[in-house]
Design an enzyme around this catalytic site. Structure first.
Site, mmCIF file in Angstrom:
data_model
loop_
_atom_site.group_PDB
_atom_site.id
_atom_site.type_symbol
_atom_site.label_atom_id
_atom_site.label_comp_id
_atom_site.label_asym_id
_atom_site.label_seq_id
_atom_site.Cartn_x
_atom_site.Cartn_y
_atom_site.Cartn_z
ATOM 1 N N CYS A 241 4.258 -29.805 -19.232
ATOM 2 C CA CYS A 241 5.881 -28.956 -17.687
ATOM 3 C C CYS A 241 6.743 -28.863 -19.125
ATOM 4 O O CYS A 241 7.468 -28.261 -19.599
ATOM 5 C CB CYS A 241 5.667 -30.732 -17.087
ATOM 6 S SG CYS A 241 6.278 -30.167 -15.714
ATOM 7 N N HIS B 294 -0.079 -31.327 -15.440
ATOM 8 C CA HIS B 294 -0.391 -32.436 -16.247
ATOM 9 C C HIS B 294 -1.576 -33.183 -15.859
ATOM 10 O O HIS B 294 -1.654 -33.726 -15.689
ATOM 11 C CB HIS B 294 0.922 -33.423 -15.024
ATOM 12 C CG HIS B 294 2.147 -33.900 -15.614
ATOM 13 N ND1 HIS B 294 3.126 -34.032 -16.983
ATOM 14 C CD2 HIS B 294 3.265 -33.027 -14.899
ATOM 15 C CE1 HIS B 294 4.309 -33.807 -15.560
ATOM 16 N NE2 HIS B 294 4.155 -33.218 -15.084
ATOM 17 N N GLU C 177 -3.215 -35.195 -17.798
ATOM 18 C CA GLU C 177 -3.586 -36.683 -18.380
ATOM 19 C C GLU C 177 -3.878 -36.604 -16.933
ATOM 20 O O GLU C 177 -4.018 -38.397 -16.956
ATOM 21 C CB GLU C 177 -1.927 -37.146 -18.970
ATOM 22 C CG GLU C 177 -0.942 -37.633 -18.565
ATOM 23 C CD GLU C 177 0.293 -35.699 -18.093
ATOM 24 O OE1 GLU C 177 -0.499 -34.809 -18.064
ATOM 25 O OE2 GLU C 177 1.319 -36.207 -17.781
HETATM 26 N N1 GLN Z 1 12.413 -30.683 -15.636
HETATM 27 C C1 GLN Z 1 11.265 -30.044 -15.291
HETATM 28 C C2 GLN Z 1 11.454 -29.307 -14.131
HETATM 29 O O1 GLN Z 1 11.348 -30.376 -13.452
HETATM 30 C C3 GLN Z 1 10.249 -30.562 -16.224
HETATM 31 C C4 GLN Z 1 8.898 -31.269 -14.980
HETATM 32 C C5 GLN Z 1 8.639 -32.223 -15.802
HETATM 33 O O2 GLN Z 1 8.431 -32.076 -16.960
HETATM 34 N N2 GLN Z 1 7.629 -33.123 -15.240
HETATM 35 O O3 GLN Z 1 10.398 -28.145 -14.234
#
Ligand code: GLN
Length: 605
Positions: free
Chosen positions: A398, A525, A527
């Site tokens: 992310c 994600h 995970e």
């Molecule tokens: N801050 C970034 C976004 O909002 C990444 C978010 C995250 O890593 N979950 O896109």
């Protein structure tokens, strides 16, 4: 439906969540279908707006629910998929009651905690317990309900009252209360002390709930006389008192419960004695033992913001662990606070700076997890640069993917001010931008959340191979920003490949550097869908690359060949075996569908 309620006494942090999940595992091993509900008595509607530093990670579900990390334990232990409604909070209950009041559903009545809030809690539990979560049709047999917090907390009172009424409503034989408590040892005397447990059971009774089982956390097994004392003063038969003493890894807990016949006690209370079979926990036994046996380390540097609190990245750690076990390595996580890698630290505290870089340079692989806000971003960019330039296996999740794009734009495209508009709204080279569907004014539940599909653009890339040569994968998301679609051509022409995109082809989901041993960034994600027996494909890729097993793992992610498997095992390249069921073109649903098997003795991890 039968219900097992798990409450906690004396102190918080007793491992109530793991105990409740382990009870679920044990009942599942007896052949029962199990679901679960977590009650969090705080006022937040959900965990989405809570700081991981205060409360641990925010776990994300398929339906986009942002929930307490304990739901992650349930999903991993029971291999189920929960819904946002499986996490009850005071905020959700009050919101539903107030909405009803505004609609006029209580017209003429005074709306009160008892009976309106307590009724709403009971109805919620009954409704959600019926939702199938294991991929099969129809409701589960048993619902494990975990009540967050400690008995006596003011904010859990309406829940306790509701659960007391609920136990009466469902009747004897359908409700079993397991109270998790602490039996400390005072150093001077060395005696196991029962008083705290006695007090907390008394508190529970005073609130109208009677424990059927006591699960006592302690350093060592309870002595018989201590058990007798507890039995006598808490009015719980000695056979229903189990000790959760310290173990080397959490996979031992279901075994510990089984060895002390906790299932028999629970099944007896629930009138299921004749129905359930003896618990089959061979796979858990082998996994717990294997985890203890591993010695050769694999070192992963976690470059994050909340490195002081491992709960902040719980699912990432679990996914790393699942993958390490599949590669037969002992996982060592080197926590590298991202800010320590930055130039300002070099000036202010050079020792700290040096130590952080030494940790990073000593690692076999580097992981940059998700995150929000600009603290440490520069350090994460430096970590990605180091991994890219030095051929160190890298996984960016992310925010970790977004900073990898920023780094590439700065270093390779020469765009010095390349940035995300999250950190620099006025940047001239916005390579990561705000997504049209997000909100800048409302923070709760306004991100791109939950399961979304990623389509592979090419077959000849590492991630497609690791996922088992499928056309698409479904993984969970939680973000407001994305790679700027208008800069893709420029980035791709410079060698950064976006090998996974959404259905429109405008949203970037997976990036890879073909020339690098393993440089992967994902907007999702992975995970959250990793399981002990089914490590997430891209985590497996990272760990395998970090210990020189990537080629072998990729070869076997798509199908199994006994000959290749034997060859791998005899030349020692791949003690673990990636094993996938189903045809190559079937969706992998975000993780390897098959299981990972070990060598001759059939260890299944
Ligand atoms: N801050 C970034 C976004 O909002 C990444 C978010 C995250 O890593 N979950 O896109």
């Amino acid at each position: 439906m039968k219900y097992v309620l798990v409450t906690g006494g004396v102190v918080s942090g007793l491992g109530k969540g793991v105990t409740a999940s382990s009870i679920g595992v044990l009942l599942k091993a007896c052949g029962l279908r199990v679901t679960s509900i977590k009650i969090d008595p705080y006022l937040n509607t959900d965990a989405g707006t809570m700081s991981p530093f205060e409360h641990g990670e925010v776990f994300v579900l398929d339906d986009g629910g942002e929930v307490d990390l304990d739901l992650g334990n349930y999903e991993r232990f029971l291999d189920i998929k929960l819904t946002r409604d499986n996490n009850i909070t005071t905020g959700k209950i009050y919101q539903s009651v107030i909405d009803k009041e505004r609609r006029g559903d209580y017209l003429g009545k005074t709306v009160q905690v008892v009976p309106h809030i307590t009724d709403a809690i009971q109805e919620w539990i009954e409704r959600v317990a019926m939702i199938p979560v294991d991929g099969k049709e129809g409701a589960a047999d048993v619902c494990v309900i975990e009540l967050g917090g400690t008995i006596g907390d003011i904010e859990s009172m309406p829940f306790i009252e509701a659960l007391g009424q609920f136990s009466y409503r469902v009747g004897p034989g359908n409700f079993c209360l397991v109270h998790v408590s602490l039996v400390p040892v005072l150093n001077v005397v060395g005696e196991q002390k029962t008083k705290p447990t006695q007090h907390s059971v008394r508190g529970l009774r005073g609130l109208g709930l009677t424990p059927d089982i006591l699960a006592c956390r302690s350093a060592k097994p309870l002595e018989e006389n201590v058990k007798d004392k507890l039995s006598q003063f808490c009015h719980v038969p000695a056979a229903n008192i189990v000790t959760l003493y310290d173990v080397s890894n959490i996979w031992h807990i279901p075994l510990l419960l089984r060895d002390q016949k906790a299932h028999e006690a629970i099944l007896k209370v629930l009138n299921l004695h004749g129905v359930a079979r003896k618990p089959l926990l061979d796979e858990w036994t082998r996994r717990a033992e294997l985890c203890d046996m591993l010695q050769e380390p694999v070192r992963i540097a976690m470059v994050g913001k909340y490195t002081g609190l491992s709960d902040s990245y719980l699912s990432v750690l679990k996914a790393l662990l699942h993958a390490s076990i599949a590669c037969r390595r002992k996982l060592t996580v080197e926590w590298v606070p991202a800010t320590d890698l930055e130039d300002t630290t070099a000036k202010e505290t050079p020792d700290v700076y040096k130590a952080a870089w030494n940790l990073l340079k000593g690692a076999d692989g580097i992981l940059v997890p998700g995150g929000f806000g600009d603290r440490g971003v520069q350090g994460k960019i430096l970590a990605a640069k180091y991994a890219r330039e030095n051929n160190v296996p890298f996984l960016g999740i992310c925010l970790g993917m977004q900073i990898a794009v920023i780094e590439y734009a700065r270093s390779i495209l020469g765009l010095q001010d390349a940035n995300s508009t999250e950190f620099d709204p006025d940047t001239k080279s916005p390579c990561v931008i705000f997504m049209p569907e997000g909100s800048k004014t409302h923070m709760g539940g306004t991100m791109r959340l939950g399961s979304r599909r990623t389509y592979f653009q090419v077959t000849d890339c590492k991630s497609a191979k690791l996922y088992g040569n499928v056309n698409y994968v479904d993984e969970r998301h939680r973000h407001r920003y994305e790679v700027n679609p208008d800069m893709i051509t420029e980035l791709e022409d410079a060698g950064l490949s976006f090998v996974g995109k959404d259905e429109t082809g405008r949203r970037m989901e997976i990036l890879e550097l073909h020339s690098h041993p393993y440089f992967v960034g994902v907007q999702f994600h992975p995970e959250f869908k990793s399981r002990p027996g089914k490590p997430s494909a891209l985590f497996l890729g990272l760990i395998a690359a970090a210990c020189g097993q990537l080629e072998a793992v990729m070869q076997h992610s798509g199908h199994v060949s006994m000959v290749a498997m034997k060859n791998c095992m005899s030349n020692g390249t791949l003690p673990a075996k990636a094993y996938r069921n189903g045809s190559a073109n079937k969706a992998a649903n975000g993780s390897l569908n098959g299981s990972l098997y070990c060598n001759g003795n059939g260890v299944h991890v």
